[in-house]
Design an enzyme around this catalytic site. Structure first.
Site, PDB file in Angstrom:
ATOM      1  CG  ASP A  76     -67.009 100.185   2.233  1.00  0.00           C
ATOM      2  OD1 ASP A  76     -67.093 101.357   1.818  1.00  0.00           O
ATOM      3  OD2 ASP A  76     -65.931  99.565   2.281  1.00  0.00           O
ATOM      4  CB  SER A 129     -68.768 120.402   0.689  1.00  0.00           C
ATOM      5  OG  SER A 129     -68.218 121.306   1.632  1.00  0.00           O
ATOM      6  CE1 TYR A 138     -65.615 116.440   2.465  1.00  0.00           C
ATOM      7  CE2 TYR A 138     -65.288 118.809   2.246  1.00  0.00           C
ATOM      8  CZ  TYR A 138     -66.113 117.741   2.523  1.00  0.00           C
ATOM      9  OH  TYR A 138     -67.436 117.945   2.845  1.00  0.00           O
TER      10      TYR A 138
END
Length: 258
Positions: free
Chosen positions: A64, A143, A157
């Site tokens: 994680d 992104s 995001y």
């Protein structure tokens, strides 16, 4: 040229989607690959597939990335398996939909914990090994959403993906004396599991906004990551490179030539 034999690579979020595409390209190129993900079942399947692709060693580590101690253990596992570490691909990320008007503090905390904190923790955990490499490479999966474009429901995001670029620029300066480069890849719409779940109609509508006429593949991102990991890319640092088939170029759909 572009030799990755005997290079050791860590890919977070590497069992699915873009991360798996990155890991696949590195494995085919002969690199040792450590894949980190939260699901042991996904990891086992991924490692079994990658293990037959190249001459390098492949391991999977349940991790994680929002937990700094877990990232330390991940780095230690890669070092034990490979004897060193040359490349860190900080790819792990989540992208839940949350409209601004209804977004909760918990949703905001969760996405920053994985996408931003996870980037910091993965790189920090591997710093000593990257310095020892003498030609370390840090490659972030950002992104186009956030740094270049926006999309409803993804304000949180997009904020995390922009934050990664802020991290990249200063990290590139700090790590340059150690011959470590830090760069980011900005994927556009990529044909991953999450995209496929949206259905054919959604995929077709997204393809219409891309001059190349089709969505990219996870391996398209992996090819750039592999190049940035080479000796030949050693003078490239602090750069954010879009891999999107030209999606961010048109002013409107009318600008796309069909």
């Amino acid at each position: 040229m572009f030799d990755l034999d005997n290079r050791s690579v860590l890919v977070t979020g590497g069992s699915k989607g873009i991360g798996r595409g990155i890991a696949t390209v590195f494995a085919r190129a002969g690199a040792n690959v450590a894949v980190a993900a939260r699901s042991s079942a996904d990891l086992d399947a991924c490692v079994a597939d990658l293990d037959s692709l190249g001459s390098g060693k492949v391991i999977g580590v349940v991790t994680d990335v929002s937990d700094r101690r877990a990232c330390d253990e991940l780095a230690a596992a890669a070092l034990e398996a490979f004897g060193g570490l040359d490349v860190v691909c900080a790819n792990a990320g989540i992208f839940p939909d949350a409209p601004l008007a209804t977004m909760t503090p918990e949703q905001l905390t969760e996405i920053f914990a994985v996408n931003v904190n996870g980037t910091f923790f993965a790189v920090q955990a591997c710093l000593d090994a990257l310095i020892a490499s003498g030609s370390g490479r840090v490659i972030l999966t950002s992104s186009i959403t956030g740094p270049i474009t926006g999309y409803p429901g993804w304000s949180h995001y997009g904020a995390t993906k922009s934050a990664q670029l802020g991290f990249m620029r200063t990290a590139a300066i700090e790590l340059a004396p150690h011959k470590i480069t830090v760069n980011a890849i900005l994927p556009g719409n990529i044909m991953s599991e999450g995209m496929i779940e949206n259905g054919d109609e959604y995929i077709a509508s997204m393809a219409k906004s891309i001059p190349a006429g089709a969505l990219g593949t996870p391996e398209d991102i992996g090819h750039l990551a592999a190049f940035l990991a080479t000796k030949e890319a050693g003078y490239i640092t602090g750069q954010a490179i879009a891999v999107d088939g030209g999606q961010v170029l048109p002013e409107s759909l009318d600008a796309i030539v069909t």
